[in-house]
Structure formats: structure tokens, C-alpha cells
Design a protein around this motif. Structure first.
Motif, PDB file in Angstrom:
ATOM      1  N   THR A 175     122.345  49.240  65.919  1.00 14.14           N
ATOM      2  CA  THR A 175     123.383  49.702  66.846  1.00 14.14           C
ATOM      3  C   THR A 175     123.928  51.012  66.303  1.00 14.14           C
ATOM      4  O   THR A 175     124.413  51.066  65.176  1.00 14.14           O
ATOM      5  CB  THR A 175     124.519  48.669  66.985  1.00 14.14           C
ATOM      6  N   GLY A 176     123.825  52.086  67.082  1.00 13.89           N
ATOM      7  CA  GLY A 176     124.231  53.398  66.600  1.00 13.89           C
ATOM      8  C   GLY A 176     125.274  54.047  67.477  1.00 13.89           C
ATOM      9  O   GLY A 176     125.513  53.644  68.618  1.00 13.89           O
ATOM     10  N   ARG A 198     121.330  54.797  59.627  1.00 12.51           N
ATOM     11  CA  ARG A 198     121.465  54.838  58.170  1.00 12.51           C
ATOM     12  C   ARG A 198     120.733  53.675  57.516  1.00 12.51           C
ATOM     13  O   ARG A 198     120.067  53.831  56.489  1.00 12.51           O
ATOM     14  CB  ARG A 198     122.942  54.814  57.756  1.00 12.51           C
ATOM     15  N   GLY A 199     120.842  52.489  58.108  1.00 15.20           N
ATOM     16  CA  GLY A 199     120.175  51.320  57.560  1.00 15.20           C
ATOM     17  C   GLY A 199     118.669  51.453  57.556  1.00 15.20           C
ATOM     18  O   GLY A 199     117.990  50.999  56.623  1.00 15.20           O
ATOM     19  N   VAL A 200     118.132  52.104  58.595  1.00 14.30           N
ATOM     20  CA  VAL A 200     116.687  52.324  58.655  1.00 14.30           C
ATOM     21  C   VAL A 200     116.278  53.361  57.619  1.00 14.30           C
ATOM     22  O   VAL A 200     115.293  53.195  56.888  1.00 14.30           O
ATOM     23  CB  VAL A 200     116.263  52.791  60.069  1.00 14.30           C
ATOM     24  N   LEU A 201     117.043  54.426  57.525  1.00 13.55           N
ATOM     25  CA  LEU A 201     116.712  55.508  56.592  1.00 13.55           C
ATOM     26  C   LEU A 201     116.813  55.068  55.133  1.00 13.55           C
ATOM     27  O   LEU A 201     116.075  55.554  54.271  1.00 13.55           O
ATOM     28  CB  LEU A 201     117.647  56.700  56.837  1.00 13.55           C
ATOM     29  N   GLU A 202     117.709  54.135  54.852  1.00 11.84           N
ATOM     30  CA  GLU A 202     117.935  53.702  53.476  1.00 11.84           C
ATOM     31  C   GLU A 202     117.428  52.288  53.206  1.00 11.84           C
ATOM     32  O   GLU A 202     117.621  51.751  52.111  1.00 11.84           O
ATOM     33  CB  GLU A 202     119.420  53.811  53.142  1.00 11.84           C
ATOM     34  N   SER A 234     127.037  53.854  62.907  1.00 14.51           N
ATOM     35  CA  SER A 234     127.333  55.183  62.369  1.00 14.51           C
ATOM     36  C   SER A 234     126.660  56.217  63.253  1.00 14.51           C
ATOM     37  O   SER A 234     125.913  55.872  64.174  1.00 14.51           O
ATOM     38  CB  SER A 234     126.810  55.323  60.937  1.00 14.51           C
ATOM     39  N   ARG A 235     126.927  57.480  62.960  1.00  6.89           N
ATOM     40  CA  ARG A 235     126.298  58.560  63.725  1.00  6.89           C
ATOM     41  C   ARG A 235     125.191  59.240  62.923  1.00  6.89           C
ATOM     42  O   ARG A 235     124.805  60.367  63.213  1.00  6.89           O
ATOM     43  CB  ARG A 235     127.363  59.572  64.164  1.00  6.89           C
ATOM     44  N   PHE A 236     124.679  58.546  61.913  1.00  7.98           N
ATOM     45  CA  PHE A 236     123.531  59.073  61.171  1.00  7.98           C
ATOM     46  C   PHE A 236     122.327  59.184  62.095  1.00  7.98           C
ATOM     47  O   PHE A 236     122.201  58.442  63.071  1.00  7.98           O
ATOM     48  CB  PHE A 236     123.168  58.144  60.005  1.00  7.98           C
TER      49      PHE A 236
END
Length: 343
Positions: A7-8, A42-46, A71-73
Motif C-alpha cells: 500500500t503506497g 520502501r518494503g520492496v526496495l529494502e 510511504s511515498r518511496f
């Protein structure tokens, strides 16, 4: 199948209801495992996630916010963003990714899919109701209900004190919330981004209303409303760390100008994040559940690059890339309905 969910963007009433529906059908019907990536992209990227199951999602249907965080990452914020996404998908054994978000989050999903970093299915989420190719986004109905309830309350205090009340509601680039709440709440005027306003005309309308013995007036203003060129100078807006313009404050500007031009006591109420928080309405709970079921079905049909959309009373699929080409403005016909009731 192992399916990821994120969810973003901004929070929105009904996010948990969508996740709950995805998990319920994925686990009970398809025998899938569902993982929730934390804080949006963010969760996917990290590589940060939690396991989701039916038991974990119990009691979340009426719950506001999102159990996954947001987040807006965006992958675009990193030079190796697409490689990070691809690596996380491979390392976690995630075969598909359901992206729940607004224009920014879904646009990132288009990029991820086109880069071959993940198999993406989109779900449109925004209280602004501005995503293209879908008639209704979840969270919008709840936001309108909140705004309408506030306007109803402000009517009584405006009438008690012979005041003009300016109500600022959300709506960065479109005025769906303002238009619907303005009609439902019986607003004197509604100012939206699609229709630049003349502050002198606004003041004159209120004066004419008062001359007819109507002392209390309600002016609904979308946060992204803009004056006609050359009619009113606005301060230069700030930009946040993600490059988004910080909106808000137009309500105070309009209130100050109305009072200066009319002499009428004018107050402003900014609803802000109250519209985004709290329990989703009954309509939004049903819509969210339908969106979630449609999304996991699209995953199992292998319909990558699609977005589930509400059209003509049914859930359909459209191309995600087409849905984010441009925002959906308020229908001129609906704004004409609102205009009929302007003082």
C-alpha cells in the motif's frame, strides 16, 4: 503461488479491507501464500515484509489506515531501483505483486512491470477519486461523508453568528470531494481546481445573498483551487522531499479576501487529514472487498500490467499504463449541478 501486496502513497479508509479480501480469497480459494511489503515501495526496495493470513487479518474490515504502513518511496528514487525490486521478488520467491495506490504508486508499478522486475496488478486507491478509467476509487465515499458532516455542523454555527464559513477540503488537482460534499452539504459556493475562480465574483455573490436576508454562507474550497490569472496573488508553494507541492492554505486566503471585500465576519475550517483517517463507510467496505477479490483473480489469470476498475456497476480490467496517463477531472455536467445551487 506466493503473492506480494503493498500500500503506497497517502493513507485511505478501506486499505485494510482490500488487503483482507485479497488474503481471504488467495488463501481459502487459491491456496496461495500472501506477503505484505512494509511501508509501500520502501518494503520492496529494502526487502521488508510480513506474512499475511486470514487469522492475521481478522477484525480489519472496519479499521482505518493500513496494517502494512505506507510511504511515498518509489523505485525511481534509486539508480538501482528496478534491480532492487527484481532482487526482492527473487529472494522472497514472490511471483506477483499487487500494488494498491494512487497515481504515483501505480505509475511506479507501470515502470516496474515494463522493466520486467515484477508481475504487477494494480488497485486504484485515492480519496480524491482522480484515477483514470475507473468511476469510483475506494476511500472517496468516506471522505465525502466526513466533509458533508462537517459542513452540516458549520451551517448551524454560521447561522448562529451570521458568519461566512470557508471549508477547505482535500483535492490536489481535482475537485471531486469538494463538488460532492458541496452539493450534499448545501454549500453557497464550491471552488475547485477545474474551474479557476474570481475572488471578486465570490465576494459579490455573498453580498447579494446577504442582501436577500441570507446571512450565513458556506464556501467549500478544494485545496488545489486556483484563482483566475491576474485576480489574486498566491504565495509560492513549498515542495516536499518527494517533489510534491505542499498544498493547503487556500481556504485561509479565500476567507481573508472575502472578509476584506465584504466586511462580513468570515472564518475558515481546514478538514485536512480527518478526511483520510478512520473507519471506512459501508459503501467503501463493499467496494474494497470487491477490488481485492478482483485483484487476486487478475493475478491468477496472469493479467500482468492490468488494473482492476469499477465501470458501469461492474469490476473490469484496464491497462494500468492507460489508467495513469491523466487524472480524471470533475464532470462538467456534475459541476453544473453544483452551480445551480450557488447563491
Amino acid at each position: 503461488m506466493r503473492v506480494g501486496v503493498l500500500t503506497g502513497g497517502g493513507d485511505c479508509p478501506g486499505l485494510n479491507a482490500v488487503i483482507r479480501a485479497i488474503v481471504r480469497k488467495a488463501e481459502r480459494h487459491y491456496g496461495d501464500t500472501v506477503v505484505g511489503f512494509l511501508d509501500g515501495w520502501r518494503g520492496v526496495l529494502e526487502g521488508e515484509f510480513i506474512e499475511l493470513d486470514v487469522e492475521r487479518m481478522r477484525g480489519t474490515l472496519p479499521r482505518g489506515g493500513t496494517v502494512l504502513g505506507t510511504s511515498r518511496f518509489s523505485p525511481r528514487m534509486y539508480e538501482d531501483g528496478m534491480e532492487r525490486v527484481r532482487s526482492t521478488m527473487e529472494n522472497t520467491g514472490t511471483e506477483a505483486l499487487i500494488v494498491i495506490g494512487g497515481e504515483g504508486t501505480l505509475s511506479a508499478g507501470v515502470g516496474v512491470g515494463e522493466a520486467g522486475a515484477a508481475n504487477v496488478v494494480g488497485v486504484p486507491k485515492t480519496i480524491d477519486n482522480d484515477i483514470g478509467l475507473t468511476e469510483l476509487t475506494f476511500g472517496f465515499d468516506t471522505a465525502v461523508e466526513v466533509a458533508t458532516a462537517a459542513i452540516d455542523r458549520l451551517h448551524t454555527t454560521a447561522e448562529s453568528h451570521d458568519r461566512v464559513m470557508v471549508v477547505e477540503v482535500m483535492g490536489r488537482h481535482v475537485g471531486h470531494i469538494a463538488t460532492w460534499a458541496g452539493i450534499a452539504g448545501g454549500a453557497t459556493l464550491t471552488l475547485v481546481p477545474e474551474e479557476p475562480f474570481d475572488i471578486n465574483a465570490v465576494a459579490e455573490t455573498i453580498v447579494r445573498r446577504h442582501e436577500r436576508g441570507r446571512w450565513a454562507s458556506i464556501v467549500v474550497v478544494a485545496e488545489g483551487a486556483q484563482p483566475k490569472e491576474g485576480t489574486l496573488e498566491l504565495p509560492e508553494p513549498e515542495v516536499d522531499q518527494y517533489g510534491h507541492v505542499r498544498l493547503g492554505g487556500i481556504g485561509q486566503v479565500v476567507a481573508t479576501e472575502i472578509e476584506a471585500r465584504t466586511g462580513f465576519d468570515t472564518r475558515v475550517t481546514v478538514l485536512g487529514h480527518i478526511q483520510r483517517g478512520g473507519t471506512p463507510s459501508a459503501l467503501d467496505r463493499v467496494l474494497c472487498s470487491w477490488y481485492g477479490i478482483a485483484a487476486i483473480d487478475a493475478v491468477h489469470d496472469g493479467d500482468w500490467g492490468s488494473m482492476v476498475a469499477f465501470q458501469g456497476g461492474e469490476m473490469v480490467r484496464v491497462r494500468l499504463a492507460d489508467a495513469v496517463v491523466e487524472l480524471k477531472p470533475v464532470s462538467p455536467a456534475l459541476y453544473d449541478v453544483a452551480r445551480t445551487f450557488f447563491a
